[in-house]
Design an enzyme around this catalytic site. Structure first.
Site, PDB file in Angstrom:
ATOM      1  N   ASP A  96       0.872  -1.165   0.000  1.00 54.44           N
ATOM      2  CA  ASP A  96       0.000   0.000   0.000  1.00 54.44           C
ATOM      3  C   ASP A  96       0.915   1.223   0.000  1.00 54.44           C
ATOM      4  OD1 ASP A  96      -1.867   1.972   0.353  1.00 54.44           O
ATOM      5  OD2 ASP A  96      -2.437   1.389   2.395  1.00 54.44           O
ATOM      6  N   ASN A 114       1.188   8.500  -0.096  1.00 53.92           N
ATOM      7  CA  ASN A 114       1.963   9.718  -0.317  1.00 53.92           C
ATOM      8  C   ASN A 114       3.057   9.897   0.723  1.00 53.92           C
ATOM      9  OD1 ASN A 114       0.578  10.859  -2.627  1.00 53.92           O
ATOM     10  ND2 ASN A 114      -1.170  11.137  -1.274  1.00 53.92           N
ATOM     11  N   THR A 115       2.811   9.402   1.938  1.00 55.49           N
ATOM     12  CA  THR A 115       3.769   9.568   3.030  1.00 55.49           C
ATOM     13  C   THR A 115       4.463   8.260   3.378  1.00 55.49           C
ATOM     14  OG1 THR A 115       2.413  11.353   3.942  1.00 55.49           O
ATOM     15  CG2 THR A 115       4.063  10.385   5.393  1.00 55.49           C
ATOM     16  N   TYR A 136     -17.361   8.661  -9.415  1.00 47.26           N
ATOM     17  CA  TYR A 136     -16.634   9.768 -10.032  1.00 47.26           C
ATOM     18  C   TYR A 136     -17.023   9.930 -11.498  1.00 47.26           C
ATOM     19  CZ  TYR A 136     -13.193  11.690  -6.740  1.00 47.26           C
ATOM     20  OH  TYR A 136     -12.577  12.387  -5.737  1.00 47.26           O
ATOM     21  N   GLY A 177      -8.754   8.201  -6.194  1.00 46.94           N
ATOM     22  CA  GLY A 177      -7.582   7.556  -5.597  1.00 46.94           C
ATOM     23  C   GLY A 177      -7.830   6.077  -5.378  1.00 46.94           C
ATOM     24  N   VAL A 178      -6.896   5.244  -5.806  1.00 46.48           N
ATOM     25  CA  VAL A 178      -7.133   3.805  -5.759  1.00 46.48           C
ATOM     26  C   VAL A 178      -7.259   3.301  -4.328  1.00 46.48           C
ATOM     27  CG1 VAL A 178      -4.691   3.098  -5.781  1.00 46.48           C
ATOM     28  CG2 VAL A 178      -6.440   1.594  -6.778  1.00 46.48           C
ATOM     29  N   ASP A 179      -6.614   3.965  -3.373  1.00 46.76           N
ATOM     30  CA  ASP A 179      -6.771   3.546  -1.981  1.00 46.76           C
ATOM     31  C   ASP A 179      -8.202   3.776  -1.512  1.00 46.76           C
ATOM     32  OD1 ASP A 179      -6.379   6.304  -2.185  1.00 46.76           O
ATOM     33  OD2 ASP A 179      -5.181   6.457  -0.351  1.00 46.76           O
ATOM     34  N   ARG A 180      -8.799   4.889  -1.946  1.00 45.85           N
ATOM     35  CA  ARG A 180     -10.202   5.142  -1.622  1.00 45.85           C
ATOM     36  C   ARG A 180     -11.110   4.106  -2.283  1.00 45.85           C
ATOM     37  NH1 ARG A 180     -11.361  11.035  -3.501  1.00 45.85           N
ATOM     38  NH2 ARG A 180     -13.462  10.493  -2.755  1.00 45.85           N
ATOM     39  N   ASP A 199     -10.771   7.167   5.700  1.00 43.59           N
ATOM     40  CA  ASP A 199      -9.339   6.867   5.737  1.00 43.59           C
ATOM     41  C   ASP A 199      -8.615   8.059   6.358  1.00 43.59           C
ATOM     42  OD1 ASP A 199      -6.644   6.230   5.261  1.00 43.59           O
ATOM     43  OD2 ASP A 199      -7.119   5.202   3.392  1.00 43.59           O
TER      44      ASP A 199
END
Length: 279
Positions: free
Chosen positions: A6, A9-10, A92, A99-102, A120
């Site tokens: 996963d 961004n961070t 969307y 965002g694929v994580d969403r 999240d």
């Protein structure tokens, strides 16, 4: 072994899952950075049979990662946001821009609860809604706790909120600058989550269970009014649902999935919303 990645961004989070027993053998995280390389920041790839990836990092980082993995691992599966999957219709206008994580969190939540509010709590706090029947409404994005703190530029960015703090304590006026900052951003975050949840449930006429994930999920959850559950592996659950590789996954079981919380009644949600609008 199955390696789940996963890439955020961070942080880039990983876990190793036994392909036979479906047990999680190990997990970890490293800072996402341009030179991030599988093999140095994650366990020995010699034991890995397949990799599943969720990435919101720059495209170049994902491409480099996939190229390196494909040279070492037989199966590499990359999740993408698509118009429809697993009974869920992406809300969307341009589905690939979600965002694929969403998207994975929405898919996992829908498989578990048949409709939910997926929150999240990472670098940003994202709040997505999927209705019973699979219609994803879209969602909301607001700064996460760390980003809000950094934006104030008051020298408090490295003093985190204790995830074991009681919500009542975090809602009191701060008596030191760091407390004032932490309590202020906490109130802003949980107030937004509570209000958005109530507004959407009221508008859609449905009470949804809430599922929270991400690094700050535990502390944000303490201030959430509605029944909820924290699911640290929710994004991984979406990867499992999209690319089932074990017998348990093919049977629909997602690792670490919590018991679905029974939501408060719609009338109670509406009463709380009406009261908050009077304040």
């Amino acid at each position: 072994m199955i390696l789940d990645l996963d890439i955020g961004n961070t942080l880039s989070k990983w876990r190793l899952k036994d392909a036979d027993s479906s047990e999680i053998r190990s997990r970890g995280a490293v800072w996402t950075r341009e030179e991030w390389k599988p093999g140095s920041d994650i366990p020995d790839l010699d034991v890995v049979e397949a990799v599943r990836i969720s990435s919101v990092a720059r495209q170049a980082v994902l491409e480099q990662t996939v190229t390196l993995l494909q040279s070492r691992v037989r199966g590499v599966h990359v999740a993408r946001s698509v118009p429809e999957a697993l009974g869920v219709v992406n809300g969307y206008e341009e589905p690939h821009r979600l965002g694929v994580d969403r998207w994975l969190g929405v898919l996992a939540g829908y498989q578990l609860a048949g409709g939910c509010c997926a929150v999240d709590c990472g670098s940003a706090i994202t709040i997505d809604f999927v209705l019973p029947g699979g219609r994803h409404l879209g969602g909301y994005i607001l700064p996460g706790l760390r980003l809000m703190k950094e934006s104030l530029q008051l020298g408090t960015r490295n003093v985190a909120i204790d995830p074991d703090s009681e919500a009542e304590e975090l809602l009191l006026p701060g008596r030191r600058t760091v407390e004032a900052v932490n309590h202020g951003i906490y109130l802003a975050a949980v107030s937004a989550v509570n209000r958005i949840y109530a507004e959407v449930c009221d508008r859609e006429g449905v009470a949804l269970p809430m599922l929270l994930t991400g690094g700050d999920a535990r502390v944000v959850a303490r201030g959430v009014h509605s029944p909820h559950a924290v699911w640290p592996d929710m994004v991984y659950g979406g990867l499992e649902a999209c690319f089932p590789l074990t017998a348990a996954e093919r049977a629909g079981r997602m690792s670490g999935a919590p018991r679905v919380p029974a939501p408060a009644g719609l009338e109670k949600i509406r009463a709380g919303l009406a009261f908050s609008m009077l304040l």
